[in-house]
Scaffold this motif. Structure first.
Motif, PDB file in Angstrom:
ATOM      1  N   VAL A 156      41.482  35.310  38.854  1.00  0.00           N
ATOM      2  CA  VAL A 156      41.435  35.955  37.958  1.00  0.00           C
ATOM      3  C   VAL A 156      41.656  37.495  38.149  1.00  0.00           C
ATOM      4  O   VAL A 156      42.736  38.104  37.922  1.00  0.00           O
ATOM      5  CB  VAL A 156      40.068  35.740  37.087  1.00  0.00           C
ATOM      6  CG1 VAL A 156      40.315  36.688  35.517  1.00  0.00           C
ATOM      7  CG2 VAL A 156      40.022  34.682  36.617  1.00  0.00           C
ATOM      8  N   VAL A 157      40.385  38.160  39.501  1.00  0.00           N
ATOM      9  CA  VAL A 157      40.577  39.903  39.458  1.00  0.00           C
ATOM     10  C   VAL A 157      41.750  39.959  39.795  1.00  0.00           C
ATOM     11  O   VAL A 157      42.693  41.042  39.909  1.00  0.00           O
ATOM     12  CB  VAL A 157      39.590  39.884  40.151  1.00  0.00           C
ATOM     13  CG1 VAL A 157      39.352  41.173  40.257  1.00  0.00           C
ATOM     14  CG2 VAL A 157      38.304  40.136  39.059  1.00  0.00           C
ATOM     15  N   ASN A 158      42.422  39.489  40.978  1.00  0.00           N
ATOM     16  CA  ASN A 158      43.975  39.305  42.011  1.00  0.00           C
ATOM     17  C   ASN A 158      44.948  39.180  40.748  1.00  0.00           C
ATOM     18  O   ASN A 158      46.087  40.421  41.456  1.00  0.00           O
ATOM     19  CB  ASN A 158      43.812  38.113  42.897  1.00  0.00           C
ATOM     20  CG  ASN A 158      44.311  38.621  44.319  1.00  0.00           C
ATOM     21  OD1 ASN A 158      45.052  39.508  44.368  1.00  0.00           O
ATOM     22  ND2 ASN A 158      44.973  37.362  44.744  1.00  0.00           N
ATOM     23  N   MET A 159      44.772  38.360  40.024  1.00  0.00           N
ATOM     24  CA  MET A 159      46.110  37.902  39.693  1.00  0.00           C
ATOM     25  C   MET A 159      45.868  39.379  38.259  1.00  0.00           C
ATOM     26  O   MET A 159      47.295  40.353  38.326  1.00  0.00           O
ATOM     27  CB  MET A 159      46.017  37.367  38.345  1.00  0.00           C
ATOM     28  CG  MET A 159      46.012  35.605  39.214  1.00  0.00           C
ATOM     29  SD  MET A 159      48.125  35.826  39.809  1.00  0.00           S
ATOM     30  CE  MET A 159      47.694  35.245  41.792  1.00  0.00           C
ATOM     31  N   ALA A 160      44.489  39.526  37.933  1.00  0.00           N
ATOM     32  CA  ALA A 160      44.889  41.130  37.177  1.00  0.00           C
ATOM     33  C   ALA A 160      45.071  42.269  38.157  1.00  0.00           C
ATOM     34  O   ALA A 160      46.092  43.482  37.250  1.00  0.00           O
ATOM     35  CB  ALA A 160      43.917  41.743  36.554  1.00  0.00           C
ATOM     36  N   ALA A 161      44.806  42.428  39.230  1.00  0.00           N
ATOM     37  CA  ALA A 161      45.155  43.347  40.032  1.00  0.00           C
ATOM     38  C   ALA A 161      46.360  43.650  40.274  1.00  0.00           C
ATOM     39  O   ALA A 161      47.169  44.893  40.131  1.00  0.00           O
ATOM     40  CB  ALA A 161      44.496  43.525  41.031  1.00  0.00           C
ATOM     41  N   LEU A 162      47.039  42.474  40.798  1.00  0.00           N
ATOM     42  CA  LEU A 162      48.359  42.455  40.830  1.00  0.00           C
ATOM     43  C   LEU A 162      48.939  43.149  39.653  1.00  0.00           C
ATOM     44  O   LEU A 162      50.345  43.808  40.267  1.00  0.00           O
ATOM     45  CB  LEU A 162      49.276  41.212  41.285  1.00  0.00           C
ATOM     46  CG  LEU A 162      48.373  40.753  42.738  1.00  0.00           C
ATOM     47  CD1 LEU A 162      48.958  39.444  43.049  1.00  0.00           C
ATOM     48  CD2 LEU A 162      49.254  41.514  44.144  1.00  0.00           C
ATOM     49  N   ALA A 163      48.898  42.852  38.584  1.00  0.00           N
ATOM     50  CA  ALA A 163      50.145  42.926  37.453  1.00  0.00           C
ATOM     51  C   ALA A 163      49.101  44.465  36.800  1.00  0.00           C
ATOM     52  O   ALA A 163      50.404  44.860  36.625  1.00  0.00           O
ATOM     53  CB  ALA A 163      48.596  42.514  36.261  1.00  0.00           C
TER      54      ALA A 163
END
Length: 75
Positions: A51-58
């Motif tokens: 979840v944090v990874n997807m938010a960071a990429l966004a």
């Protein structure tokens, strides 16, 4: 300083936040791999990391888009 400069610096800050979050994801996953042997615990940790990874990429993508827009429109 124009609004375009603000867009560039804001995008740079957003990209930096995204990169820091990506580094956190890498470190957390590496620590979990080294320390956790139980499959259920590993899944719980990785759910949070994904979840944090997807938010960071966004955040990184939007930040870079803001930088490019600020450069293109500020000319």
């Amino acid at each position: 300083m124009t609004i375009w400069d603000g867009l560039i610096w804001g995008g740079t800050a957003l990209t930096a936040v995204g990169l820091v979050a990506l580094a956190w994801c890498i470190l957390t996953a590496a620590r979990a791999k080294a320390r956790i042997t139980d499959d259920a615990q590993m899944r719980a940790v990785m759910r949070k990391v994904v979840v944090v990874n997807m938010a960071a990429l966004a955040a990184s993508v939007f930040g870079l888009m803001f930088v490019v827009l600020g450069i293109m429109l500020g000319r």
